[in-house]
Enzyme design. Structure first.
Site, PDB file in Angstrom:
ATOM      1  N   ARG A  21       0.822  -1.219   0.000  1.00 54.97           N
ATOM      2  CA  ARG A  21       0.000   0.000   0.000  1.00 54.97           C
ATOM      3  C   ARG A  21       0.854   1.266   0.000  1.00 54.97           C
ATOM      4  O   ARG A  21       0.603   2.185  -0.780  1.00 54.97           O
ATOM      5  CB  ARG A  21      -0.943   0.040   1.205  1.00 54.97           C
ATOM      6  CG  ARG A  21      -2.085  -0.922   1.127  1.00 54.97           C
ATOM      7  CD  ARG A  21      -2.958  -0.838   2.354  1.00 54.97           C
ATOM      8  NE  ARG A  21      -2.145  -1.061   3.549  1.00 54.97           N
ATOM      9  CZ  ARG A  21      -2.428  -0.618   4.755  1.00 54.97           C
ATOM     10  NH1 ARG A  21      -3.512   0.086   4.969  1.00 54.97           N
ATOM     11  NH2 ARG A  21      -1.646  -0.884   5.773  1.00 54.97           N
ATOM     12  N   ASN A  39      -6.020  -2.112   2.143  1.00 54.63           N
ATOM     13  CA  ASN A  39      -6.114  -3.564   2.183  1.00 54.63           C
ATOM     14  C   ASN A  39      -7.579  -3.964   2.217  1.00 54.63           C
ATOM     15  O   ASN A  39      -8.423  -3.232   2.727  1.00 54.63           O
ATOM     16  CB  ASN A  39      -5.437  -4.125   3.435  1.00 54.63           C
ATOM     17  CG  ASN A  39      -3.933  -4.120   3.335  1.00 54.63           C
ATOM     18  OD1 ASN A  39      -3.373  -4.077   2.257  1.00 54.63           O
ATOM     19  ND2 ASN A  39      -3.267  -4.164   4.469  1.00 54.63           N
TER      20      ASN A  39
END
Length: 100
Positions: A21, A39
């Site tokens: 990320r 996520n």
């Protein structure tokens, strides 16, 4: 000039617990793109990216490689039209999306 569209990406593989990320947000920011990444409960990573087609294509090529510890197996796309306020002014990492 290339029109900006919103594209939702769902990246599968070994993409959680490997810094994906943060890496993705840095890659998008470096390209001047707007959006977010988070996520998902199923182990994938989801992103909403506002970008012209050429810039999105460049980001997706990078996303297929990911950071060193990642192993991307698939990227799914869902393209749409941007609405006001849908994406942040920049690129951000968001908390995990827990779907019920």
């Amino acid at each position: 000039m290339d029109e900006t569209t919103a594209t939702r990406l769902v990246v599968s593989g070994r993409v959680q617990g490997v810094g994906y990320r943060v890496w993705f947000a840095r890659e998008a920011s470096r390209r001047g793109l707007k959006g977010w990444v988070r996520n998902r409960q199923d182990g994938s990573v989801e992103a909403l990216v506002a970008a012209p087609a050429a810039a999105l294509e460049e980001l997706v090529l990078a996303a297929r490689r990911g950071p060193p510890a990642a192993a991307v197996t698939d990227i799914q796309f869902d393209e749409g039209t941007l609405r006001d306020g849908e994406v942040p002014d920049g690129f951000e990492v968001r908390p995990t999306a827990w779907r019920r």
